[in-house]
Design a protein around this motif. Sequence first.
Motif, mmCIF file in Angstrom:
data_model
loop_
_atom_site.group_PDB
_atom_site.id
_atom_site.type_symbol
_atom_site.label_atom_id
_atom_site.label_comp_id
_atom_site.label_asym_id
_atom_site.label_seq_id
_atom_site.Cartn_x
_atom_site.Cartn_y
_atom_site.Cartn_z
ATOM 1 N N CYS A 30 0.838 -1.194 0.000
ATOM 2 C CA CYS A 30 0.000 0.000 0.000
ATOM 3 C C CYS A 30 0.879 1.251 0.000
ATOM 4 N N CYS A 62 -3.149 -2.917 2.977
ATOM 5 C CA CYS A 62 -4.436 -3.180 2.342
ATOM 6 C C CYS A 62 -5.025 -4.512 2.790
ATOM 7 N N THR A 63 -4.216 -5.352 3.383
ATOM 8 C CA THR A 63 -4.700 -6.648 3.880
ATOM 9 C C THR A 63 -5.057 -6.595 5.360
ATOM 10 N N THR A 68 -9.620 -0.940 3.495
ATOM 11 C CA THR A 68 -9.945 -1.199 2.090
ATOM 12 C C THR A 68 -9.188 -0.220 1.210
ATOM 13 N N CYS A 69 -8.533 -0.767 0.181
ATOM 14 C CA CYS A 69 -7.798 0.066 -0.775
ATOM 15 C C CYS A 69 -8.515 0.058 -2.117
ATOM 16 N N ASN A 70 -8.234 1.061 -2.930
ATOM 17 C CA ASN A 70 -8.839 1.101 -4.260
ATOM 18 C C ASN A 70 -8.083 0.183 -5.214
ATOM 19 N N ASP A 71 -8.551 0.103 -6.429
ATOM 20 C CA ASP A 71 -7.972 -0.817 -7.414
ATOM 21 C C ASP A 71 -6.879 -0.176 -8.258
ATOM 22 N N LYS A 75 -2.758 1.862 -4.968
ATOM 23 C CA LYS A 75 -3.392 1.173 -3.847
ATOM 24 C C LYS A 75 -3.578 2.107 -2.641
#
Length: 703
Positions: A30, A62-63, A68-71, A75
């Motif tokens: 991230c 992000c894990t 929550t991360c974007n696509d 990230k």
Amino acid sequence: MSSPNLYLIYISSLFFSFHLWVLKSQETPCNPNDLKALNGFSSCLEPNVLGWNNGNSVSDCCTWTGVTCNDSASKRVVALELGQKNLYGTICDSIVGLNQLRILNLSHNQLHGSLPTELFRMEKLEILDVSDNRFVYRIPEELPLSSSIWYVNVSKNGLFGSIGENLCKNSSSSNIKVLDMSMNFFGEVQQGLSNCTSLQYLMINGNNFRGYLSGGIFQMMQNLRVLHLQNNSFSGTLDHGIGHLSNLVELDISSNSFTGVFPDVFGSLGKLEKFTASSNNFNGALPTSMLNSPSITILDLHNNSLNDLINLNCSAMTKLRSLHLGSNKLYGSILHNLSSCKSLNILNLGHNNLDGQIPESFKNLNALTVLSLSRTNLVNLSSTLKILQHFKNLTVLMLSENFQGEQIPDDAYFQFRSLKVLSIAYSELRGLIPPWLLGCNGLQFLDLSRNHLTGTIPLGFNKFKYLFYLDLSNNSFTGEIPKGLTQLQALIDIDISLLGTSLGFPLFSTGIDGATFRYNNIISFPPTLDLSYNMLSGTIWPSFGNLRRLHVLNFNENRLGGSIPESLSGMKNLETLDLSHNKLSGKIPESLVQLSFLSKFSVAYNELYGEIPMGGQFMTFPSSSFERNNGLCGGPYIPCSLQQTPIDESPSEAMTVFGPQFGFGVATGFVLTIIVCFMSGWVLPRETTFKYRCFTSKSSHRD
């Protein structure tokens, strides 16, 4: 090991290493700035968030739990959702480093301190929920919301200050649709709140708002659908400006100090479905526009001072499902026009100055499930029950404080198959418990207290599988307690929280100590068995100990005898046990110290004896719990060391002093005296000397 095997191992190792390298190359951690911000945020929490690899500069945040991360390739963290994670600590300023954050949910935790001001100005933030925490913070008056925020929930905290002056100051910051600031300590509603023209849901209930509520605040809020103002201290009349809220669906102004009459603006509130104005000081008559509203489904005006006839136009109020006009000063008969409100499910007219009896036309209310007519001066109980039995879906029936002195009808043909709650208390009814009552197999709550009912308590109470509240106190029942009461399944092994019978309106109960309790649901009542103030005799069944879910057991003021069963310790949830003013004998069972929830206990005015058990809740009971038991001692009562058998100087007892044992002792003393005299070698020249000496010896022995 052979060379081919070594070669295979070598090739396999190379393949495995290559595969790991490919996977590693596909991982993109991230954004480092987001990782830094999250680590800083976590450093202010105790303990650290479960599932977060704190302090690792190369970890993929992000894990992490709740992240929550974007696509995108970068990230970026777009959501942080950590509601109900039992977090403790403060919110560090580093959280604003998540400059792409759109959702922040930290609700239902134990966070405290202040809220970073910049939190409300984050450019991308859309949803902010920090409700149900322990924040104590004064909201700055100059605080404008970011133009991106449309949902804010800061309810159930310790926030204070004023609301609205600069909240939507800029035209770009008027996008907020949901604002929940309830259950805090805010003290003033500013005129600037009217700039929040996009608001659809506004909840500011449960604060410290006082004084007059200006209708001008709502003049520009045409999109408002839900407005909650209850549980404050607003006073004065309800402003006509409330009529500007043409899209309003739900309005709750209950539990304030509003006065005067309702404004006649309900014609402008064409979408209003639920209006609650209970527990205020409204008076006078209901406005015509309210009585003819075609949209209202729930109308709750109970606990005011309304003092007019009930003139609902049921032909216009076709959607009315729930009507609460209880605890007012309404007068007149129960009008026939209510009978045309055929969609009514819940009707509460209790505690008003009505009179007469229920009209035959009430049979038309076949959708009725809840009916309260307590303290409305009703007469003719037999006719009332005959009409009400036509309500096949009736589950709650409250008729207390009516039908004074009438005979309770024993018509075996009455049928109330769906009835779950029945209260006909404080009515001085005469007669026996009728057979039709035993046919109400679904009963959960039965109150026939404060009447003049006689005879024995029927044996069939064990048929009531779901009965958890039974009050037959203050009657004139005789005979033994039926054993069926020890077999009530709801008090043994049924989870009554699953029963879920809704009242539709609050009930109030006053305890012996004068405390008043409000119950919004039947299952909120403590599981109770109250047979006090009767003339019941016999003993207490040991099988009462099977009632593990019972909270209150009152058998006081009867004529019960025998001992207190050891098995009562099986009522593990018992909070109140009153056996006072009976004829109980024996000792207080030591096993009762195991009742760890017992807070009220009395065996006063019985014939108990022995030492009062020590330990457990018995260390907290006052001496009055044991008084007038002449044989009891210990605990807070009479110390056992001071309790002695009183000396009785009656003639019969005095005569025992001169019994055979005393005579034998006197004779033995006389013989021994003669022997001593002769063995001493004395010569007795004069008889008088001998008599004197022997008399002297006898006198000494008696002393």
